[in-house]
Design a protein around this motif. Structure first.
Motif, PDB file in Angstrom:
ATOM      1  N   ASP A  10      18.421  36.179  -5.864  1.00 39.38           N
ATOM      2  CA  ASP A  10      19.033  37.762  -5.921  1.00 39.38           C
ATOM      3  C   ASP A  10      18.112  38.555  -7.016  1.00 39.38           C
ATOM      4  O   ASP A  10      18.097  37.963  -7.898  1.00 39.38           O
ATOM      5  CB  ASP A  10      20.599  37.646  -6.342  1.00 39.38           C
ATOM      6  CG  ASP A  10      21.234  38.993  -6.039  1.00 39.38           C
ATOM      7  OD1 ASP A  10      20.858  39.842  -6.940  1.00 39.38           O
ATOM      8  OD2 ASP A  10      21.953  38.978  -5.340  1.00 39.38           O
ATOM      9  N   ASN A  11      17.913  39.924  -6.760  1.00 39.38           N
ATOM     10  CA  ASN A  11      17.058  40.642  -7.591  1.00 39.38           C
ATOM     11  C   ASN A  11      17.645  42.229  -7.358  1.00 39.38           C
ATOM     12  O   ASN A  11      17.351  42.841  -6.601  1.00 39.38           O
ATOM     13  CB  ASN A  11      15.726  40.672  -7.337  1.00 39.38           C
ATOM     14  CG  ASN A  11      14.866  41.321  -8.434  1.00 39.38           C
ATOM     15  OD1 ASN A  11      15.460  41.662  -9.490  1.00 39.38           O
ATOM     16  ND2 ASN A  11      13.796  41.741  -8.241  1.00 39.38           N
ATOM     17  N   PHE A  16      15.986  36.869  -1.186  1.00 36.01           N
ATOM     18  CA  PHE A  16      15.108  35.772  -0.284  1.00 36.01           C
ATOM     19  C   PHE A  16      15.994  34.730  -0.132  1.00 36.01           C
ATOM     20  O   PHE A  16      16.924  34.289  -0.926  1.00 36.01           O
ATOM     21  CB  PHE A  16      14.036  35.156  -1.298  1.00 36.01           C
ATOM     22  CG  PHE A  16      12.970  34.214  -0.513  1.00 36.01           C
ATOM     23  CD1 PHE A  16      11.999  34.866   0.559  1.00 36.01           C
ATOM     24  CD2 PHE A  16      13.410  32.864  -0.501  1.00 36.01           C
ATOM     25  CE1 PHE A  16      11.326  33.979   1.012  1.00 36.01           C
ATOM     26  CE2 PHE A  16      12.553  31.876   0.151  1.00 36.01           C
ATOM     27  CZ  PHE A  16      11.546  32.588   1.005  1.00 36.01           C
ATOM     28  N   GLY A  17      16.156  34.149   1.232  1.00 38.08           N
ATOM     29  CA  GLY A  17      17.058  33.093   1.512  1.00 38.08           C
ATOM     30  C   GLY A  17      16.464  32.394   2.708  1.00 38.08           C
ATOM     31  O   GLY A  17      15.275  32.479   2.629  1.00 38.08           O
ATOM     32  N   LEU A  58      10.615  41.721  -4.707  1.00 37.80           N
ATOM     33  CA  LEU A  58      10.250  40.682  -5.728  1.00 37.80           C
ATOM     34  C   LEU A  58       8.767  41.056  -6.573  1.00 37.80           C
ATOM     35  O   LEU A  58       8.415  40.559  -7.381  1.00 37.80           O
ATOM     36  CB  LEU A  58       9.770  39.424  -4.830  1.00 37.80           C
ATOM     37  CG  LEU A  58      10.855  38.647  -4.142  1.00 37.80           C
ATOM     38  CD1 LEU A  58      10.349  37.461  -3.409  1.00 37.80           C
ATOM     39  CD2 LEU A  58      11.957  38.395  -5.317  1.00 37.80           C
ATOM     40  N   GLY A  59       8.159  42.119  -5.915  1.00 35.74           N
ATOM     41  CA  GLY A  59       7.204  42.816  -6.738  1.00 35.74           C
ATOM     42  C   GLY A  59       5.777  42.017  -6.460  1.00 35.74           C
ATOM     43  O   GLY A  59       4.714  42.260  -7.170  1.00 35.74           O
ATOM     44  N   PHE A  60       5.537  41.152  -5.229  1.00 43.11           N
ATOM     45  CA  PHE A  60       4.489  40.667  -4.846  1.00 43.11           C
ATOM     46  C   PHE A  60       4.365  40.394  -3.525  1.00 43.11           C
ATOM     47  O   PHE A  60       5.375  40.360  -2.670  1.00 43.11           O
ATOM     48  CB  PHE A  60       4.041  39.259  -5.797  1.00 43.11           C
ATOM     49  CG  PHE A  60       5.049  38.407  -5.652  1.00 43.11           C
ATOM     50  CD1 PHE A  60       5.103  37.387  -4.448  1.00 43.11           C
ATOM     51  CD2 PHE A  60       6.271  38.229  -6.482  1.00 43.11           C
ATOM     52  CE1 PHE A  60       6.122  36.293  -4.299  1.00 43.11           C
ATOM     53  CE2 PHE A  60       7.144  37.319  -6.233  1.00 43.11           C
ATOM     54  CZ  PHE A  60       7.181  36.484  -5.254  1.00 43.11           C
ATOM     55  N   PRO A  61       2.930  40.340  -3.022  1.00 42.80           N
ATOM     56  CA  PRO A  61       3.053  40.166  -1.547  1.00 42.80           C
ATOM     57  C   PRO A  61       3.216  38.879  -0.988  1.00 42.80           C
ATOM     58  O   PRO A  61       2.826  37.702  -1.797  1.00 42.80           O
ATOM     59  CB  PRO A  61       1.590  40.596  -0.979  1.00 42.80           C
ATOM     60  CG  PRO A  61       0.743  40.421  -2.368  1.00 42.80           C
ATOM     61  CD  PRO A  61       1.548  40.705  -3.482  1.00 42.80           C
ATOM     62  N   HIS A  87       9.350  26.552  -4.613  1.00 40.44           N
ATOM     63  CA  HIS A  87      10.445  26.631  -5.642  1.00 40.44           C
ATOM     64  C   HIS A  87      12.000  26.860  -5.002  1.00 40.44           C
ATOM     65  O   HIS A  87      12.629  26.268  -5.242  1.00 40.44           O
ATOM     66  CB  HIS A  87      10.132  27.805  -6.744  1.00 40.44           C
ATOM     67  CG  HIS A  87       9.249  27.715  -7.722  1.00 40.44           C
ATOM     68  ND1 HIS A  87       9.168  26.384  -8.476  1.00 40.44           N
ATOM     69  CD2 HIS A  87       8.006  28.038  -7.989  1.00 40.44           C
ATOM     70  CE1 HIS A  87       8.201  26.585  -9.330  1.00 40.44           C
ATOM     71  NE2 HIS A  87       7.403  27.742  -9.122  1.00 40.44           N
ATOM     72  N   TYR A  88      12.062  27.528  -3.903  1.00 39.17           N
ATOM     73  CA  TYR A  88      13.161  27.853  -3.354  1.00 39.17           C
ATOM     74  C   TYR A  88      13.503  26.404  -2.652  1.00 39.17           C
ATOM     75  O   TYR A  88      14.616  25.968  -2.544  1.00 39.17           O
ATOM     76  CB  TYR A  88      12.809  29.091  -2.116  1.00 39.17           C
ATOM     77  CG  TYR A  88      14.127  29.053  -1.203  1.00 39.17           C
ATOM     78  CD1 TYR A  88      15.260  29.614  -1.579  1.00 39.17           C
ATOM     79  CD2 TYR A  88      14.075  28.498   0.085  1.00 39.17           C
ATOM     80  CE1 TYR A  88      16.302  29.747  -0.741  1.00 39.17           C
ATOM     81  CE2 TYR A  88      15.332  28.527   0.845  1.00 39.17           C
ATOM     82  CZ  TYR A  88      16.170  29.207   0.514  1.00 39.17           C
ATOM     83  OH  TYR A  88      17.355  29.311   1.280  1.00 39.17           O
ATOM     84  N   GLU A  89      12.697  25.749  -1.946  1.00 40.56           N
ATOM     85  CA  GLU A  89      12.567  24.547  -1.047  1.00 40.56           C
ATOM     86  C   GLU A  89      13.359  23.731  -2.541  1.00 40.56           C
ATOM     87  O   GLU A  89      14.131  22.879  -2.107  1.00 40.56           O
ATOM     88  CB  GLU A  89      11.554  23.971  -0.763  1.00 40.56           C
ATOM     89  CG  GLU A  89      11.844  23.037   0.256  1.00 40.56           C
ATOM     90  CD  GLU A  89      10.605  22.702   1.026  1.00 40.56           C
ATOM     91  OE1 GLU A  89       9.586  21.989   0.443  1.00 40.56           O
ATOM     92  OE2 GLU A  89      10.517  22.903   2.256  1.00 40.56           O
TER      93      GLU A  89
END
Length: 95
Positions: A10-11, A16-17, A58-61, A87-89
């Motif tokens: 969350d931002n 991202f999920g 997120l601020g990046f591609p 990291h998510y995984e």
């Protein structure tokens, strides 16, 4: 009965999920945003706008995109995108 959960980043709103993660995994294997969208039964436009919104939050591609032509187009996940996926995984697996 079973325990169920959803994990996302969350931002100032969901950033991202699992859905975007699965989309990126399919891009990684197919080399194509279009093909990944087909595999997930979503329109190319929805896949593209979803990833663009995440990149903005997120601020990046996440992707490097190559427009078609003689050799064809394609999409490749950026290094920061791969790191996000890793990291998510890891976090998802720990939960």
């Amino acid at each position: 009965m079973k325990i169920a959960y959803k994990v996302w980043l969350d931002n100032n709103g969901k950033a991202f999920g699992e859905g975007p993660y699965q989309l990126l995994k399919r891009i990684e294997t197919t080399g194509s945003l279009h093909q990944a969208a087909i595999e997930m039964k979503m329109s190319y436009r929805k896949a593209w706008t979803t990833l663009k919104a995440i990149e903005t939050k997120l601020g990046f591609p996440l992707l490097e995109r190559k427009v078609g032509g003689v050799a064809g187009g394609g999409s490749h996940i950026t290094d920061p995108g791969r790191e996000l996926m890793r990291h998510y995984e890891e976090f998802r697996n720990e939960v």
